[in-house]
Scaffold this motif. Sequence first.
Motif, short mmCIF file in Angstrom:
data_model
loop_
_atom_site.label_atom_id
_atom_site.label_comp_id
_atom_site.label_asym_id
_atom_site.label_seq_id
_atom_site.Cartn_x
_atom_site.Cartn_y
_atom_site.Cartn_z
N THR A 218 11.43 45.65 19.56
CA THR A 218 11.04 45.48 18.32
C THR A 218 11.45 45.19 16.82
O THR A 218 13.04 46.21 17.62
CB THR A 218 9.77 45.58 18.17
OG1 THR A 218 10.14 47.36 17.78
CG2 THR A 218 8.14 44.98 19.21
N THR A 220 14.23 44.37 14.04
CA THR A 220 15.19 43.25 13.26
C THR A 220 16.76 42.28 13.16
O THR A 220 17.28 43.62 13.11
CB THR A 220 15.36 43.53 11.06
OG1 THR A 220 14.08 44.54 10.70
CG2 THR A 220 15.79 42.96 9.93
N THR A 222 18.16 39.16 11.36
CA THR A 222 18.77 38.53 10.06
C THR A 222 20.14 39.38 9.53
O THR A 222 20.38 40.33 9.62
CB THR A 222 17.50 38.49 9.81
OG1 THR A 222 16.97 39.29 9.24
CG2 THR A 222 15.92 37.76 11.12
N ASP A 227 21.86 33.72 13.46
CA ASP A 227 20.48 34.05 13.83
C ASP A 227 19.96 33.95 14.74
O ASP A 227 18.70 33.36 15.15
CB ASP A 227 19.89 35.06 12.18
CG ASP A 227 20.04 35.70 11.57
OD1 ASP A 227 21.31 36.52 11.91
OD2 ASP A 227 19.52 35.07 10.20
N ASP A 251 8.00 37.09 20.67
CA ASP A 251 8.93 36.59 19.52
C ASP A 251 8.71 37.94 18.25
O ASP A 251 8.68 38.17 17.72
CB ASP A 251 6.95 35.79 19.18
CG ASP A 251 7.34 35.30 17.62
OD1 ASP A 251 8.63 35.11 17.09
OD2 ASP A 251 6.44 34.89 16.64
N GLY A 253 11.20 36.78 15.72
CA GLY A 253 11.51 37.35 14.72
C GLY A 253 12.67 35.84 14.76
O GLY A 253 12.62 35.23 13.40
N VAL A 254 12.98 36.25 15.34
CA VAL A 254 14.52 34.95 15.41
C VAL A 254 14.24 33.90 16.56
O VAL A 254 13.91 34.58 17.43
CB VAL A 254 15.89 35.62 15.55
CG1 VAL A 254 16.10 36.16 14.03
CG2 VAL A 254 16.00 36.79 16.14
N LYS A 305 1.23 29.11 15.55
CA LYS A 305 2.14 29.40 16.87
C LYS A 305 2.11 29.18 17.34
O LYS A 305 2.29 29.38 18.66
CB LYS A 305 2.11 30.58 16.70
CG LYS A 305 1.65 31.94 15.02
CD LYS A 305 1.79 33.07 15.35
CE LYS A 305 3.10 34.13 15.96
NZ LYS A 305 3.41 35.28 15.65
#
Length: 437
Positions: A218, A220, A222, A227, A251, A253-254, A305
């Motif tokens: 998990t 970030t 971006t 991305d 998933d 986030g990108v 989703k």
Amino acid sequence: MQVSSRRLVLPLMLSAMLVSGCSEDSQTPDGKSCPAVSGAAVEHQGLVTTSETWAAGSTHVITSNLTLRGQVTVAPCVTVHIAPGASLQVDSGGVLRVEGSKEQPIRFDPDESGRPWGELLIGTGGSARLSWVVFSGGGDPGAALATVRVNAGAELPGPRPLFVQHVTIQNSRGPGIMLNGTAGFAEGSSDLTIRDAGNEARPHPMMVNPNALGTLPTGTYTGNVEDTLFVGPSIASSSVYYLGADATLKDLGVPYRLEGLQVGALNAPAKLTIEAGAELRFEPETMLRVVFANSTLVAAGTAAKPIVFTSALEHPVVGAWAGISFEGLNPESRLESVVVRYAGGPCQCSGFGCNYLPDSFDVSSAILVFQEPAAPFIANARIEYSAGHGILRGWDGAAIDLATSTTFEHIMECTQTTPKDAGGRCPSEPPACPRSP
């Protein structure tokens, strides 16, 4: 034997070089509990074959390539500066432990020149444990493929030599992380941040082989040149280009950008589970394949989703990629609340089912099923912009309906084809070919 070079040198602009990198990200360490630097800088280069600790209180400078075949522990609050193009390599038997805390972080930065350094390369048999660390200014394209890279061979299950927790990689001139061969992240890895990474040739924050998919932490991802998380056989072992073990594609986030993906092999069964909300973008002319019935694809999204399968092109067109293919069908495979867009490109298959594309025996489709299912396994799907059919029923047997809850839009040919009967025959009259505008 110890043959590395470690010598005291004059402090290198200590007041400017040792400022801990703070950022807007709450995950980034703050360094508030680190003592002031008082000692002279220490140089490192060559080869380390025994155990040593890089203590706080001094700057540590890697002046040229450094190879570890022993254990190096970097203490909390240490800042390591690395010369332009220089790399730190952890060879077989080598261990790198870099474990700081939010209040006492560790940094790897360029030296006073500010020019990019190479990479942290973990070779076969080496390992690294990284927590509360910031890597900044690495990934020099002339000397490295990424800021952090793991090399591995073709073993299954793949090695997991890289542990990360609260690690930030920023200002990388290439990808932040690259995982070659069958390598992946160690169990428990989490909270990875990669930002301001990538170049024109490799614009992604992370590039991984298919067998790393189930290990991605998990975090970030971006604020990079592109991305997307790149997945491809081009950075895997040439003999293990497929996913060869069970994995969950999270998933994160990108989107994922894939050079195609094969789930499992004849002697390597695998189950790929895709989390709701994930988006997979496929390079032109590639496909997602389940070749053998010993392997499983479970893509179960939700109405809120859905899981999206689409083209990686900036401006997609119908048939940009070849679609999802079940050459063997495991009873556990499912496609639920998925969206399949811009597929139906050339599948290199012909003669299956009873509906062919005009003036050919081609059966290219967005979803291709070549084995009769025991029951419908596609539900609440949406198929859009297929250059061929929507769903190919390419088996010989019962006409099981796979489209009862599927919606279609801009399908060039049949929304769902007619299978041949158990004897391999088609109806004497041309079979029905439902259309979608």
